[in-house]
Design a protein around this motif. Structure first.
Motif, short mmCIF file in Angstrom:
data_model
loop_
_atom_site.label_atom_id
_atom_site.label_comp_id
_atom_site.label_asym_id
_atom_site.label_seq_id
_atom_site.Cartn_x
_atom_site.Cartn_y
_atom_site.Cartn_z
N CYS A 154 -6.39 6.66 1.74
CA CYS A 154 -7.05 7.36 0.64
C CYS A 154 -7.19 8.85 0.95
O CYS A 154 -7.13 9.27 2.11
N CYS B 294 -11.38 9.36 3.30
CA CYS B 294 -11.83 8.06 3.80
C CYS B 294 -12.74 8.27 5.01
O CYS B 294 -12.38 9.02 5.93
N MET C 122 -7.56 6.80 -5.44
CA MET C 122 -7.82 7.79 -4.40
C MET C 122 -6.57 8.01 -3.56
O MET C 122 -6.65 8.51 -2.44
N GLU C 123 -5.42 7.60 -4.07
CA GLU C 123 -4.18 7.61 -3.29
C GLU C 123 -3.59 9.01 -3.17
O GLU C 123 -3.83 9.88 -4.01
N SER D 162 0.81 -1.22 0.00
CA SER D 162 0.00 0.00 0.00
C SER D 162 0.85 1.27 0.00
O SER D 162 0.29 2.36 -0.04
N SER E 72 -6.01 -1.85 -10.71
CA SER E 72 -7.05 -0.88 -10.33
C SER E 72 -8.38 -1.31 -10.91
O SER E 72 -8.45 -2.12 -11.84
N ASP F 154 -4.17 0.15 -6.68
CA ASP F 154 -4.31 1.60 -6.82
C ASP F 154 -5.80 1.93 -6.80
O ASP F 154 -6.53 1.68 -7.75
N THR F 155 -6.25 2.50 -5.70
CA THR F 155 -7.67 2.80 -5.53
C THR F 155 -8.13 3.99 -6.36
O THR F 155 -9.33 4.29 -6.41
N HIS G 262 -12.37 -1.43 -5.02
CA HIS G 262 -11.12 -0.80 -5.45
C HIS G 262 -9.85 -1.45 -4.90
O HIS G 262 -8.76 -1.07 -5.32
N LYS G 263 -9.97 -2.40 -3.98
CA LYS G 263 -8.76 -3.03 -3.44
C LYS G 263 -8.70 -4.52 -3.74
O LYS G 263 -7.90 -4.97 -4.56
N ALA H 37 -12.55 6.07 -9.52
CA ALA H 37 -13.13 6.18 -8.19
C ALA H 37 -14.24 7.23 -8.13
O ALA H 37 -15.30 7.00 -7.54
N CYS I 3 -16.00 0.52 -1.07
CA CYS I 3 -14.76 0.92 -1.74
C CYS I 3 -13.65 -0.11 -1.56
O CYS I 3 -12.85 -0.32 -2.48
#
Length: 785
Positions: free
Chosen positions: A319, A322, A181-182, A152, A206, A178-179, A232-233, A211, A228
């Protein structure tokens, strides 16, 4: 794993051989970048380009050489007030009101000596962890199709990768989900890390949908709606590994950097868990028992990469926005990455159905987490309306949008053949109707549930692929419709084993669960006509006090008033829930203080806000300190109650409650009524200070109703009707800061009743619901009289 102690002479810490445990108070190094951003040069002397740690932080307290020197207190709009302590404590100078200021010269932490002093214990810990990683691999690798190291870009995963690299085969990939939202600094670490572990494959995966688009499709994630993480993960990682291996279904072993010290829930984990995040994945957590102080020692000793976000003061890397983040985390992200976080803030504003009185109001709602405790689509502008479902003894009948029929028939394949039933489809106007009839005359509840879930999925699915990742046989897949470009589901009924894993999210579908709205059924306010246009009055309570168990036989009230009064008494907590009239300790407060006493009525109001459907609806559907015309209130209520006569009677009862009680009297009125003649034209729910013991009573009412003894302030700020309990913040319009001050005072005065942690890392109130009750709080109030 191990505890530590400060060496106050050198400012370093030493590990001890005593085993530590979860304490929710990790330490972290504080760097020059954070101190510069907080503009602390006036009190702290330091080199702004120094790369070594200058201080340590524990929650919201800065420590220098093991001594507290500052405590941070959050103010509204992300501002921080600093309380200087110890050598920097501000004291009054003699004969002057000017406070002298001491400037402390910060000597950086000697990292090399710190590492050397702890090397013996750390060496043993590292050796044990490497052995455990090898044991995990040997035990599970042969049972799984794929093994990977989750990454992560935070401190935990950096340490995990370095450890795993020492003992795991080089062909095991590192996977970064890679969400989209990083943090920008996270992407920088990802680019750098790939050059440090030669020969090992690195994969960035991803979700196929950005997102921000999913925030619009699903509604913002919340503490209760964490779609999420799946979308996304875990899902992108599993699908990427399937593609890499060329298999439709796989079982995976994932090495992940989860630590028990991060939360009370994680502290109860075993270090290897099957199906924690995905049914097809085993999570290996070899650093589960490591503490933050051990992680930092390992990072310093091995000179590992450090995400720059930590240097800016962020306690954790996650993120951009979050719902699980602390207020301090959110403030720091907003301060350091304003342009990156803004689109997600706008997504909250644009999807939540709420009118803001000002930009300040909007910012407070968005950045201070007013949306974090959302539990359904009730607060969204665009919702998915619950389908019509009728259950009979021998059948279930479900309505659905006619355009969803093809998808519904496909999702029904997951159930397989349902023995002893007749399944039929028909059209009823613009709606489709699914009917399932059991030949034995008895509907199967489990099958009925799956049928309803299939309807939910057919109505709501946009192809997030979470279901595909859960499928153990590869029978389920999503593909593009060549006609319209939309995603459509395909289920191979030959290979499908009807395990129902693809129906695993609540209500069968993440998107449906996040956006569902059931109108009046969700609000459950069908009983608002039971007051018969009457409101609770002090005179009625006085009659109850005199008549006691014989209240139903009283002649002091009209015949129609008695059943309405009994309903109000029960919901206000003055009598028990049984049919018999049994009074309780709360009534004693009225007897001693007077039946028109405002504190007494504040207690009643709070109980009503949680148990009276009418009062709870009013509290949750009107803003504090804003006048609402009765026509506006009726219009809001009409969205849930179709009958005009029922609404009229209910609102008459509400107005009578306000007019006939101290709640609507004088300058301190909690509900201000603006009159037009004898009729109420407008109502305003006012913010009012209340006695701290009223707040304590409210917390115990919440605990009694929810069965929980701990609440976060963010949770208590939410005022949706479908939320389980209404908090003192909502019932009385108390600001979060004032509420925290009251709780801290209560904790000091009544530590056996309440404890609280209002720091930059924790935001929680805990009551002793196992040993204390609402009556115990009422007893405190009676003692005070």
């Amino acid at each position: 794993m191990y505890s530590y102690e400060w060496d106050k002479r050198t400012g370093r810490y030493r590990l001890t051989t005593q085993t530590g445990k979860f304490v929710a108070s990790e330490i972290r190094p504080v760097f020059a970048e954070e101190l510069t951003a907080m503009e602390l040069e006036a009190r702290l002397a330091f080199d702004p380009v120094e790369r070594r740690p200058l201080l340590w932080a524990k929650q919201n307290v800065f420590l220098y050489r093991g001594e507290e020197i500052a405590k941070l207190h959050k103010k509204r709009n992300g501002k921080v007030d600093i309380e200087w302590k110890g050598v920097l404590c501000e004291t009054e100078a003699p004969s002057t009101s000017v406070k002298p200021r001491t400037k402390l010269n910060l000597v950086p932490v000697d990292v090399e000596v710190l590492v050397a002093e702890n090397r013996d214990i750390m060496s043993a810990l590292v050796a044990d962890t490497l052995k455990r990683i090898k044991e995990m691999y040997d035990a599970y690798a042969g049972k799984c199709d794929a093994v990977y190291i989750g990454f992560s870009c935070g401190k935990d995963s950096v340490v995990l990768l370095d450890l795993c690299h020492k003992v795991l085969p080089l062909d095991i990939p590192v996977v970064f989900s890679d969400t989209d939202m990083e943090l920008p600094d996270t992407y920088s670490i990802w680019e750098q890390i790939q050059n440090l572990y030669k020969g090992r494959p690195f994969l960035k995966v991803s979700a196929k949908t950005p997102a921000l688009e999913n925030w619009r499709q699903f509604g913002p994630p919340s503490q209760a709606l964490r779609w999420c993480c799946s979308v996304h993960k875990s899902t992108p990682a599993i699908l990427a590994l399937k593609e890499r291996l060329g298999k439709r279904s796989i079982n995976t072993l994932a090495f992940v950097g989860v630590r028990g010290e991060e939360s009370q829930r994680r502290s109860g984990y075993e270090d290897i868990g099957d199906g924690l995040k995905s049914q097809s994945q085993v999570n290996a957590m070899p650093i589960l028992a490591w503490s933050a102080h051990e992680l930092w020692l390992y990072i310093f000793e091995h000179k590992l990469l450090l995400n720059e976000a930590y240097r800016k003061g962020l306690p954790r890397v996650g993120c951009l926005m979050c719902p699980m983040s602390t207020d301090r985390q959110n403030d720091l992200i907003r301060m350091n990455y304003p342009e990156k976080v803004a689109p997600f803030a706008n997504a909250v504003r644009n999807t939540i159905d709420r009118e803001f009185s000002s930009e300040e109001d909007a910012d407070a709602f968005v950045y201070e987490g007013g949306w974090h405790a959302r539990k359904s689509g009730v607060s969204l502008k665009h919702v998915i309306v619950e389908p019509g479902v009728e259950r009979k003894s021998d059948r279930i009948i479900c309505e659905y949008p006619i355009e969803a029929e093809r998808a519904l028939k496909e999702w029904l394949k997951a159930l397989g053949k349902i023995e002893g039933t007749e399944l039929s489809f028909r059209e009823d106007g613009q709606r489709g109707v699914l009917e399932c009839v059991w030949s034995n005359g008895k509907a199967d509840k489990a099958v009925s549930k799956w049928l309803v879930y299939a309807v939910h999925k057919a109505m709501s699915c946009t192809g997030c692929n979470s279901c595909e990742a859960e499928c153990p046989t590869g029978a389920l897949r999503f593909e593009k419709d060549t006609c319209n470009g939309n995603t459509k589901v395909r289920i191979d009924d030959v290979t499908c084993i009807s395990c129902m894993r693809c129906f695993a999210p609540d209500d069968g579908c993440w998107r449906y669960y996040s956006k569902r709205y059931a109108g009046a059924k969700t609000m459950n306010i069908s009983g608002i006509n039971k007051y018969m246009t009457f409101g609770l009055k002090p005179e009625w309570i006085e009659v109850l006090a005199n008549a006691g168990a014989n209240f139903r036989q009283t002649t002091a009230l009209g015949n129609r008033m008695v059943p309405a009064a009994v309903t109000w008494f029960r919901e206000a907590g003055l009598i028990g829930d049984s049919t018999a009239i049994t009074t309780n300790l709360l009534l004693e407060v009225g007897k001693k203080r007077g039946f028109s006493d405002l504190l007494f009525w504040h207690l009643l109001w709070f109980r009503l806000a949680n148990t009276s459907p009418l009062v709870k609806w009013y509290v949750c559907n009107t803003e504090i300190d804003v006048h609402f015309h009765m026509k506006e209130i009726d219009e809001k209520l009409s969205q849930s109650v179709g009958s005009a006569s029922v609404r009229k009677g209910a609102l008459q009862s509400l107005c009578q409650l306000v007019k006939s009680s101290p709640l609507g009297e004088g300058a301190e009125a909690l509900i201000h009524a603006e009159m037009k003649g004898r009729a109420v034209e407008k109502l305003m729910h006012c913010s009012r200070p209340v006695d701290p013991l009223t707040v304590l009573y409210g917390l115990y009412v919440m605990a009694e109703k929810s069965g929980r003894g701990a609440f976060t302030v963010r949770q208590m700020m939410v005022t949706e009707f479908d939320v389980e309990v209404v908090s003192p913040l909502a019932a009385f319009g108390i600001s979060p800061d004032d509420f925290k001050k009251q709780c801290m005072g209560l904790a000091a005065m009544h530590p056996d009743f309440i404890a609280c942690s209002f720091t930059l890392g924790l935001d929680e109130v805990r009551v002793a619901s196992g040993t204390k009750t609402c009556d115990d709080v009422v007893a405190l109030i009676l003692e005070k009289i």
